[in-house]
Design a protein around this motif. Structure first.
Motif, PDB file in Angstrom:
ATOM      1  N   ARG A  14      57.692 -57.137 -33.511  1.00 37.71           N
ATOM      2  CA  ARG A  14      58.183 -57.680 -32.230  1.00 37.71           C
ATOM      3  C   ARG A  14      59.632 -57.276 -31.982  1.00 37.71           C
ATOM      4  NH1 ARG A  14      54.765 -62.021 -33.448  1.00 37.71           N
ATOM      5  NH2 ARG A  14      56.417 -63.144 -34.517  1.00 37.71           N
ATOM      6  N   LEU A  15      60.423 -57.291 -33.045  1.00 38.80           N
ATOM      7  CA  LEU A  15      61.807 -56.848 -32.899  1.00 38.80           C
ATOM      8  C   LEU A  15      61.839 -55.394 -32.407  1.00 38.80           C
ATOM      9  CD1 LEU A  15      64.887 -57.153 -33.304  1.00 38.80           C
ATOM     10  CD2 LEU A  15      64.549 -56.435 -35.687  1.00 38.80           C
ATOM     11  N   MET A  16      61.025 -54.556 -32.993  1.00 37.82           N
ATOM     12  CA  MET A  16      60.987 -53.154 -32.593  1.00 37.82           C
ATOM     13  C   MET A  16      60.498 -53.000 -31.152  1.00 37.82           C
ATOM     14  SD  MET A  16      59.456 -51.666 -36.177  1.00 37.82           S
ATOM     15  CE  MET A  16      59.456 -49.923 -35.741  1.00 37.82           C
ATOM     16  N   ASP A  17      59.540 -53.828 -30.770  1.00 37.32           N
ATOM     17  CA  ASP A  17      59.077 -53.779 -29.372  1.00 37.32           C
ATOM     18  C   ASP A  17      60.218 -54.080 -28.417  1.00 37.32           C
ATOM     19  OD1 ASP A  17      56.488 -53.177 -30.114  1.00 37.32           O
ATOM     20  OD2 ASP A  17      55.797 -55.254 -30.047  1.00 37.32           O
ATOM     21  N   SER A  18      61.126 -55.001 -28.825  1.00 33.93           N
ATOM     22  CA  SER A  18      62.222 -55.384 -27.935  1.00 33.93           C
ATOM     23  C   SER A  18      63.163 -54.198 -27.674  1.00 33.93           C
ATOM     24  CB  SER A  18      63.000 -56.562 -28.529  1.00 33.93           C
ATOM     25  OG  SER A  18      63.837 -56.127 -29.597  1.00 33.93           O
ATOM     26  N   TRP A  19      63.208 -53.257 -28.626  1.00 36.39           N
ATOM     27  CA  TRP A  19      64.087 -52.086 -28.415  1.00 36.39           C
ATOM     28  C   TRP A  19      63.508 -51.133 -27.382  1.00 36.39           C
ATOM     29  CZ3 TRP A  19      64.006 -51.040 -34.344  1.00 36.39           C
ATOM     30  CH2 TRP A  19      64.723 -52.063 -34.995  1.00 36.39           C
ATOM     31  N   GLU A  20      62.193 -51.126 -27.296  1.00 34.71           N
ATOM     32  CA  GLU A  20      61.524 -50.160 -26.418  1.00 34.71           C
ATOM     33  C   GLU A  20      61.331 -50.721 -25.017  1.00 34.71           C
ATOM     34  OE1 GLU A  20      57.937 -49.188 -28.444  1.00 34.71           O
ATOM     35  OE2 GLU A  20      58.987 -48.246 -30.124  1.00 34.71           O
ATOM     36  N   ALA A  21      61.556 -52.051 -24.879  1.00 32.51           N
ATOM     37  CA  ALA A  21      61.264 -52.689 -23.584  1.00 32.51           C
ATOM     38  C   ALA A  21      62.260 -52.218 -22.530  1.00 32.51           C
ATOM     39  CB  ALA A  21      61.312 -54.198 -23.726  1.00 32.51           C
TER      40      ALA A  21
END
Lengths: 334, 334, 334, 334
Positions: free
Chosen positions: A327-334
């Motif tokens: 989820r943390l990594m997803d936040s970077w791509e958002a």
């Protein structure tokens, strides 16, 4: 060789060119506006042909049907309970190494699901180094897998080692697993390529990136494009403290080259349970689309690979952390 | 062999036993209540000696002074601007592969610091495969390093290749780096072991975990216990798309065996810039105590290793993510 | 890049071109009618320059001074009692791993000579994985080596690990040995390159063929062209029954690429005495110019590497067979 | 675990012990006066059982039926025109990589026989890295092989890749070849283990010695004891100038551990024709029982593996030399 066609080429000329090339003999693969001819690196084009071609590239990639060159978008595999590949999906697969009994598998399936797995793993036919080791429960094991998965709202992944078992196993599983030792068992690859069951292809112990891609092409060439690739460690000189060397750079390398989802298997990569959690963290951090891990409630008495199995509590802590990391990594791509 | 002494042993008897063993001949290393004798695996104890001993273990670990057996707590290396090792610290080290000029290094040091690095890297003496490649600026490079680091409130790490340079380099650096090719250059290890400058020891291309630990022991045996170990990839058959195979499982393996901090070097591990970010993510996720990366504002014209250097913006995005990941991991341990 | 000059080129133009290239900056190596510029792969030639050039080749070989491209004829190293390299010569080198005592070495030297060796090996300074293992007798060992060799009409080969020992060891030895762990210890390579003592350079455990050639070039670039290359096994996954993997194909590969003699070391390659004889047979059969083996009259009490030492009788049977095999091979070339 | 029985044990007690062990469950293999139980490492014996046992050894070798422990004498495989294994026999096998046409194969068979080969090789079913490469002529290729071999008084060896082809290929061949990629295709191993056709099992690219022995045990456990083992090079970091690394020390290592004949394949080991002759020399010198090589009269137009094929004259010179070397070696043992 890749022949890049113009937009809206003259299809009559393309067909004639294809026939001419196939007669050399060679295989011609047409994907949208590209013609790939793996065996050839040069062709003399007639003026009429050349008028329909924008570029000729000498080298063909290891996997043609799997290449990002011709399909930039991710392959996404949809199962009843899981989505594998693409942005925003991370798939956990878990279960015991071997299916040991109906009761044990039901217990493990429940644990797997509680930890967030949507795919249940378990071997009914086991590839064992020694012929005297436990070889699996066979069809009974397949039934237990199907039932335990259904009971928990999960999909099934299980290994197929033998082309004669393909039809039987297809009745029970959602995903075929091809093991590392069979990565270049071309007869088996062709056999699963004729089905429409998704295939998880494990990288062999000495399998180069190109070998793995070429192996996937044996499946795709049969018409089965639902392929995922599994990194599970390669064999190197460094084998005292770990079973294999986990090659996590293979994850972004494969993601550059192919549109198939890439899955990591930290359990087989290290072979020792207390290294699995840090390598699961590293695995999700490398950008993989999913993970497959082995669990057991009583590793010392496991029928196979006990030393690398996570106990239920360790497994659940690990998956919680892995999902948070994702989820943390997803936040970077958002 | 390890002889485990009782609490409060009779030191006269221990001293006599030590002398007896040293005369065989053998090296006896006393650490708190343990005596390690690497060359021996058996001793016949007199009743008086046995009365002071609780256990004799046949095997000695690869690194005695570095072993968790005798020092369970982490080694923590304190520099003016950085703390390396222990819970709650993650150290970023960054800079160009080679020191190229005073102006360029000042520019890169600023970028490194902005990205959160507290240690500036840069080679003034370069180990190059070919004698005809750029060999470094020498002492001028050291001066530029010191000045650029001081200007930005950073510490310096730089490679020492030659025992005759140890004293000179010690005047400028906070940490000696021993390169992969010199992991078993025992004369050099002994030379830095005589100093009290912290040493970052890189794993060799064919260095097993035990080789690396044994190499660290050459440094520690000289009295220098400020050691950190660097994983930078090992050489395997898989070398088409990456320079080396990044062996991240070495991080938790080493952390089990030794109390020295373990640092990862994704730049040399992969050798290609666009794989560095995912491998930096995987590196921090593996639990390493820090990271060393190469940066350059104009990689195509770098004096060495341009293809693996991160440009400033990519570097800053990567470190931001790496620090976030580390904070997430800290939250699990709290 | 290689610039192939015409016969009798205009030397003024060549000198000007050399200066121009060196200013880029780059190293220009002139060998007869070739100019090699390892760092460059392209140059724009003026018409006057082009008139003196027959061909420009983009790629420079790993070793320029060692390449067959520029020196097709074999390098032959002549010592007082031995000739190494060239057709019709096969050189046996034998002795204990470590120099253990004067008396023991004299005994071993006699055995070595009786088996046909003309070069006595023995370590006075030993590179040991652990700092607690026997590190060698130092200068005393060198003296014993010189005396034992002289007494038996032999030459001496012994390892140098430390650039500060180069001058000292040069007083006693006929050949410097650079060990596998120091293959890329560039400071040491440069140091022996400044002497005119022949150098036997061992391939590192992860040393590629090109790495070995590049390392030899560090020696040759200093002006010392008396170089021989030693194959002693590389490190692979296959290390249960042998210490290393003996890469005998490296012998003909190196012989194609370089004019330096190639020597094989079956003792270190396998690490087990009863495999040494078949690998010595295979070694001579591969076409090597010589062989180096370890012998000991009491391997169980050897100070180092006892398990791989041949006892005197086994050694003598082996060398008799190796020389017979070499003579048979000579008969094919006659 | 190995239970060593007394001479003339009480068979009733042995039978009861066997049943007891098999019920644990475990496999019990009786060979003469030994009982091997690979899965167990310990048993508590009753006094009556112990009275019939001389020794219990904890560890079972990788191959039980193949082990020298239980059968010290060499396995000798007798074919109509060839004897493989045992003292005084050296078997040459040669032919093209792929069967290309009837006429071509007849021509190559004649050359092979003239060079002293008594077994004709040729692939009718080809394991190719890419699905788009030539996959072999199938049954037509088998017919050509049989006819060309019969015409020249030779036996046939050809690869089986697929368990469904076992019966078909058995009609034409004298020896099944299992390729490197299928070394751990356990279904295929079991299938050929049920036949009584001799099997040549190739070592996999990452196959350890123990893996190879375990794989052979899959065949032997089916009742087929006519097995030979092929060393063809393993995959290592050293792959620029050779396709694989020829591990010739595997020859004497295997000969110590197993009674099966060991054959070397220099063609696949190096992959480049001009290295084949020196490696063939090294191969026979290593003590192998035979050799398999690829030949072609027009390598540039070969359907597969042209670069490693020997032309007829080179092949004949090589085999003449190899046989001379073998005769020289025989003279040492006489």
């Amino acid at each position: 060789m890749i022949i890049q066609l113009k937009a809206n080429p003259d299809e009559a000329i393309v067909t004639a060119l294809t026939k001419r090339l196939e007669a050399t003999p060679a295989t011609v693969i047409r994907i949208k506006n590209h013609m790939a001819i793996p065996e050839l690196s040069h062709v003399d084009l007639t003026p009429a042909e050349a008028a329909n071609v924008t570029e000729v590239i000498e080298k063909t990639p290891a996997a043609v049907l799997g290449s990002r060159l011709f399909q930039p978008e991710d392959t996404i595999i949809e199962l009843p309970h899981s989505i594998i590949g693409g942005k925003g999906h991370f798939t956990m697969m878990a279960g015991p190494c071997s299916v040991e009994s109906e009761a044990h598998l039901r217990k493990m399936a429940k644990v797997a699901r509680e930890g967030g797995a949507t795919i249940l793993r378990g071997g009914a036919y086991k590839p064992r180094t020694s012929p005297y080791s436990f070889q699996g429960l066979g069809e009974a094991g397949l039934k237990y897998l199907r039932e335990a998965a259904d009971e928990n709202g999960m999909d099934v992944i299980t290994e197929v080692m033998d082309e004669d078992h393909v039809d039987l196993i297809a009745k029970y599983t959602d995903v075929f697993q091809i093991g590392a030792r069979n990565m270049q068992n071309f007869s088996l690859l062709k056999a699963v390529g004729k089905t429409r069951v998704p295939v998880a292809l494990k990288r062999g112990m000495a399998g180069s990136i190109d070998d793995l891609l070429n192996a996937s092409e044996y499946i795709a060439a049969g018409g089965n494009h639902q392929i995922m690739l599994l990194e599970r460690g390669v064999r190197t000189f460094d084998n005292k403290y770990t079973r294999n060397t986990f090659d996590l750079a293979a994850v972004p390398v494969l993601q550059k080259l192919t549109h198939y989802p890439v899955i990591v298997d930290p359990s087989h990569a290290v072979g020792v349970w207390d290294l699995v959690t840090p390598m699961a963290h590293a695995g999700v951090a490398s950008g993989a689309s999913g993970m497959i891990v082995e669990i057991h409630d009583d590793p010392e008495h496991a029928f196979s690979d006990g030393p690398q199995a996570l106990k239920p509590d360790t497994y659940k802590k690990m998956t919680k952390e892995v999902f948070e990391m994702r989820r943390l990594m997803d936040s970077w791509e958002a």
